[in-house]
Design a protein around this motif. Structure first.
Motif, mmCIF file in Angstrom:
data_model
loop_
_atom_site.group_PDB
_atom_site.id
_atom_site.type_symbol
_atom_site.label_atom_id
_atom_site.label_comp_id
_atom_site.label_asym_id
_atom_site.label_seq_id
_atom_site.Cartn_x
_atom_site.Cartn_y
_atom_site.Cartn_z
ATOM 1 N N ARG A 46 -3.101 5.213 -0.789
ATOM 2 C CA ARG A 46 -1.845 4.698 -0.235
ATOM 3 C C ARG A 46 -1.685 3.217 -0.582
ATOM 4 O O ARG A 46 -0.592 2.772 -0.955
ATOM 5 C CB ARG A 46 -1.815 4.904 1.274
ATOM 6 C CG ARG A 46 -1.629 6.340 1.692
ATOM 7 C CD ARG A 46 -1.546 6.510 3.203
ATOM 8 N NE ARG A 46 -1.657 7.908 3.567
ATOM 9 C CZ ARG A 46 -2.764 8.497 3.985
ATOM 10 N NH1 ARG A 46 -3.871 7.803 4.144
ATOM 11 N NH2 ARG A 46 -2.775 9.780 4.254
ATOM 12 N N LYS A 47 -2.749 2.455 -0.456
ATOM 13 C CA LYS A 47 -2.702 1.021 -0.795
ATOM 14 C C LYS A 47 -2.405 0.821 -2.275
ATOM 15 O O LYS A 47 -1.614 -0.039 -2.644
ATOM 16 C CB LYS A 47 -4.036 0.349 -0.455
ATOM 17 C CG LYS A 47 -4.286 0.179 1.019
ATOM 18 C CD LYS A 47 -5.631 -0.477 1.250
ATOM 19 C CE LYS A 47 -6.019 -0.468 2.700
ATOM 20 N NZ LYS A 47 -7.374 -0.993 2.913
ATOM 21 N N GLY A 97 -6.617 6.603 2.170
ATOM 22 C CA GLY A 97 -6.075 5.313 2.579
ATOM 23 C C GLY A 97 -6.008 4.342 1.418
ATOM 24 O O GLY A 97 -5.031 3.600 1.266
ATOM 25 N N GLU A 98 -7.039 4.341 0.599
ATOM 26 C CA GLU A 98 -7.053 3.462 -0.576
ATOM 27 C C GLU A 98 -5.972 3.864 -1.569
ATOM 28 O O GLU A 98 -5.354 3.013 -2.207
ATOM 29 C CB GLU A 98 -8.428 3.487 -1.248
ATOM 30 C CG GLU A 98 -9.540 2.885 -0.415
ATOM 31 C CD GLU A 98 -9.326 1.408 -0.120
ATOM 32 O OE1 GLU A 98 -8.738 0.678 -0.946
ATOM 33 O OE2 GLU A 98 -9.756 0.965 0.962
ATOM 34 N N ARG A 111 -12.385 3.180 -3.190
ATOM 35 C CA ARG A 111 -11.434 2.440 -4.049
ATOM 36 C C ARG A 111 -11.476 2.940 -5.478
ATOM 37 O O ARG A 111 -10.442 3.062 -6.132
ATOM 38 C CB ARG A 111 -11.745 0.944 -4.016
ATOM 39 C CG ARG A 111 -11.288 0.287 -2.766
ATOM 40 C CD ARG A 111 -11.404 -1.225 -2.883
ATOM 41 N NE ARG A 111 -11.373 -1.793 -1.556
ATOM 42 C CZ ARG A 111 -12.213 -2.697 -1.108
ATOM 43 N NH1 ARG A 111 -13.144 -3.183 -1.890
ATOM 44 N NH2 ARG A 111 -12.117 -3.144 0.118
ATOM 45 N N ARG A 114 1.861 1.980 -0.292
ATOM 46 C CA ARG A 114 2.396 2.795 0.800
ATOM 47 C C ARG A 114 1.535 2.673 2.047
ATOM 48 O O ARG A 114 1.210 3.656 2.687
ATOM 49 C CB ARG A 114 2.473 4.258 0.379
ATOM 50 C CG ARG A 114 3.447 4.468 -0.742
ATOM 51 C CD ARG A 114 3.553 5.931 -1.070
ATOM 52 N NE ARG A 114 4.498 6.130 -2.144
ATOM 53 C CZ ARG A 114 5.362 7.105 -2.182
ATOM 54 N NH1 ARG A 114 5.413 7.976 -1.208
ATOM 55 N NH2 ARG A 114 6.189 7.235 -3.197
ATOM 56 N N ASP A 115 1.176 1.472 2.375
ATOM 57 C CA ASP A 115 0.320 1.232 3.555
ATOM 58 C C ASP A 115 0.944 1.875 4.733
ATOM 59 O O ASP A 115 1.117 1.755 5.746
ATOM 60 C CB ASP A 115 0.111 -0.255 3.775
ATOM 61 C CG ASP A 115 -0.685 -0.868 2.640
ATOM 62 O OD1 ASP A 115 -1.006 -0.161 1.683
ATOM 63 O OD2 ASP A 115 -0.976 -2.065 2.712
#
Length: 94
Positions: A88-89, A85-86, A33, A93-94
């Motif tokens: 994207r969040k 992935g973080e 994160r 953009r999940d």
């Protein structure tokens, strides 16, 4: 070109990117994160990037993962993959 010179070009890109001013040692952090947040801040505050903040941040992260290659410890590579992935969040953009 000498072997050492070839190795250093990617480090130079990471340290002196024309698009983003990265926080020192951002890719060495242990929290995905924090890595994602730092990349987002760098991308959003840059006035030199050529594409969207999301694309610039993701490109820099992917570039680092690919260029570090075999020298990147498996545990840190996993953290950096999680940072994608973080990221994207962070950009919704999940």
């Amino acid at each position: 070109m000498a072997r050492t010179a070839k190795k250093k070009w990617s480090q130079d890109v990471t340290e002196h990117s024309d698009a983003l001013d990265l926080e020192a040692n951002v890719f060495e952090q242990k929290d995905p994160r924090k890595i994602a947040h730092s990349l987002k801040q760098s991308a959003e505050h840059s006035d030199r990037r050529k594409s969207s903040p999301y694309r610039s941040a993701m490109s820099m992260l992917t570039f680092y993962i690919n260029r570090a290659g075999k020298n990147l410890p498996e545990a840190q590579k996993h953290i950096l993959e999680q940072a994608k992935g973080e990221l994207r969040k962070e950009f919704g953009r999940d």
